[in-house]
Design an enzyme around this catalytic site. Structure first.
Site, mmCIF file in Angstrom:
data_model
loop_
_atom_site.group_PDB
_atom_site.id
_atom_site.type_symbol
_atom_site.label_atom_id
_atom_site.label_comp_id
_atom_site.label_asym_id
_atom_site.label_seq_id
_atom_site.Cartn_x
_atom_site.Cartn_y
_atom_site.Cartn_z
ATOM 1 N N CYS A 183 74.228 73.143 -3.440
ATOM 2 C CA CYS A 183 74.240 74.604 -3.588
ATOM 3 C C CYS A 183 75.657 75.165 -3.444
ATOM 4 C CB CYS A 183 73.379 75.282 -2.521
ATOM 5 S SG CYS A 183 71.828 74.459 -2.195
ATOM 6 N N ASP A 184 76.427 74.627 -2.501
ATOM 7 C CA ASP A 184 77.663 75.311 -2.104
ATOM 8 C C ASP A 184 78.956 74.554 -2.413
ATOM 9 O OD1 ASP A 184 76.109 77.368 -1.075
ATOM 10 O OD2 ASP A 184 75.860 76.346 0.842
ATOM 11 N N CYS A 216 73.729 72.343 2.349
ATOM 12 C CA CYS A 216 73.373 71.967 0.986
ATOM 13 C C CYS A 216 74.621 71.832 0.110
ATOM 14 C CB CYS A 216 72.424 73.016 0.400
ATOM 15 S SG CYS A 216 71.990 72.690 -1.304
#
Ligand code: NAP
Length: 315
Positions: A134-135, A131
């Site tokens: 997300c990261d 992701c």
């Protein structure tokens, strides 16, 4: 007993909830591990009509959620572990509860496909990510690897250039699968370097990722490539483990459904990516969620007509 339970909270499930709610079915939606499904993890959505300026995936999912709630959908944040479709009413078992329903709409989507190479599991969450939204932030100023050649890999590579000093896009062929406009953007971007004809055979590190072992599939040449992060975007597998033996599935696990979403069990519909290995778009998921809810509405009305013959329907 519930009239209709919707399993999954991506665009298909949330659209089904809007339609079922407006049809006064008071749907119960069991949302799964995170509300919004994959869309909520997408950085920007640029191809959903009505949003010409792009919209963050999380915001689009939130708006769909509010829309469904406004028309009476009840949300349960839980995961379905099994269903029993062999008798009526259908049974739905989650970690926290057990439900009965006259009709079901399954819209559980799909999950990121894994590379299945040594080191992937070990470093998952410690340098291996599925992701970018997300990261990506954790890789400010660093060089990273993205594996894949489809829309997701290319779009996420472009997103990651906001943070990383360089994104090495490792693709197993000499041509990207992604749509042309994305390809052109990526190939023009100085921060993106495409590593053609190559696969990752191992992810290495000590506590955290320090590199990947690459193999050129044409020359057989091996190379240890330094990187502090590996993003994987190589497609998805349908989330249907809980349906084994209950519904007809394809060999790869997708639900077999007709164009209206009808499955092998009367009273159960499929919507979205869980039954779609071809289009997998928000727009197509929205359409299939709408169809499934309208079908479920007719089905429940017929059940009620059978149970109470001669009754006057309000609508
Ligand atoms: P995809 O289109 O199936 O692409 C998967 C990519 O990963 C392909 O390039 C494939 O290589 C590669 N791949 C598969 N297995 C691999 C493995 N084991 N090792 C290395 N590489 C592997 O998947 P996706 O990119 O997730 O897209 C899925 C769907 O969502 C598509 O319909 C796409 O259009 C849609 N989507 C759209 C957008 C957008 O419109 N902005 C964004 C994201 C996703 P090959 O090319 O050699 O097969």
């Amino acid at each position: 007993m519930e009239k209709v339970i919707i399993i999954g909270s991506g665009p298909a499930g949330l659209t089904a909830a809007v339609y079922a709610g407006r049809a006064q079915l008071e749907p119960l939606l069991i949302s799964g591990p995170s509300l919004g499904g994959q869309v909520a993890l997408s950085s920007e959505i640029g191809n959903y009509p009505g949003f010409p300026e792009d919209i963050p995936g999380a915001e689009l999912a939130q708006r769909m959620h509010e829309h469904a709630e406004r028309f009476g959908t009840r949300f349960e944040s839980d995961i379905v572990t099994s269903v029993d479709l062999s008798s009526r009413p259908f049974k739905v078992v989650t970690y926290g509860n057990e439900y009965e329903a006259q009709a079901l709409i399954v819209s559980t989507g799909s999950s990121p496909r894994k590379l299945r190479v040594p080191g992937e599991k070990e470093f998952s969450g410690r340098g291996v990510s599925y992701c970018a939204t997300c990261d990506g932030f954790f890789y400010m100023g660093k060089e990273i690897v993205m594996v894949g050649g489809g829309d997701a890999a290319v779009e996420e590579s472009l997103f990651l250039t906001r943070f990383a000093s360089k994104v090495h896009l490792v693709h197993r062929r000499d041509q990207l699968r992604a749509e042309r406009v994305l390809q052109e953007r990526a190939l023009r971007n100085e921060k993106i370097n495409v590593v053609w004809d190559s696969i990752v055979t191992e992810i290495v590190g000590d506590g955290a990722v320090s590199g990947v072992q690459l193999r050129n599939v044409k020359t057989g040449e091996e190379e240890l490539f330094s990187t502090s992060g590996v993003f994987v975007a190589i497609g998805h597998v349908p989330n249907t483990a809980f349906l084994q033996g209950q519904l007809e599935l394809t060999e790869s696990g997708y639900i077999v459904a007709d164009p209206d979403g009808r499955t092998s069990v009367e009273g159960v519909w499929a919507a979205g990516d869980v039954a779609d290995w071809t289009y997998r778009q928000i727009a197509t998921s929205v359409g299939s969620g709408c169809k499934a809810a309208m079908q479920a509405e007719h089905y429940i009305a017929e059940l009620e007509d059978r149970a109470y013959p001669g009754r006057t329907r309000l609508s």
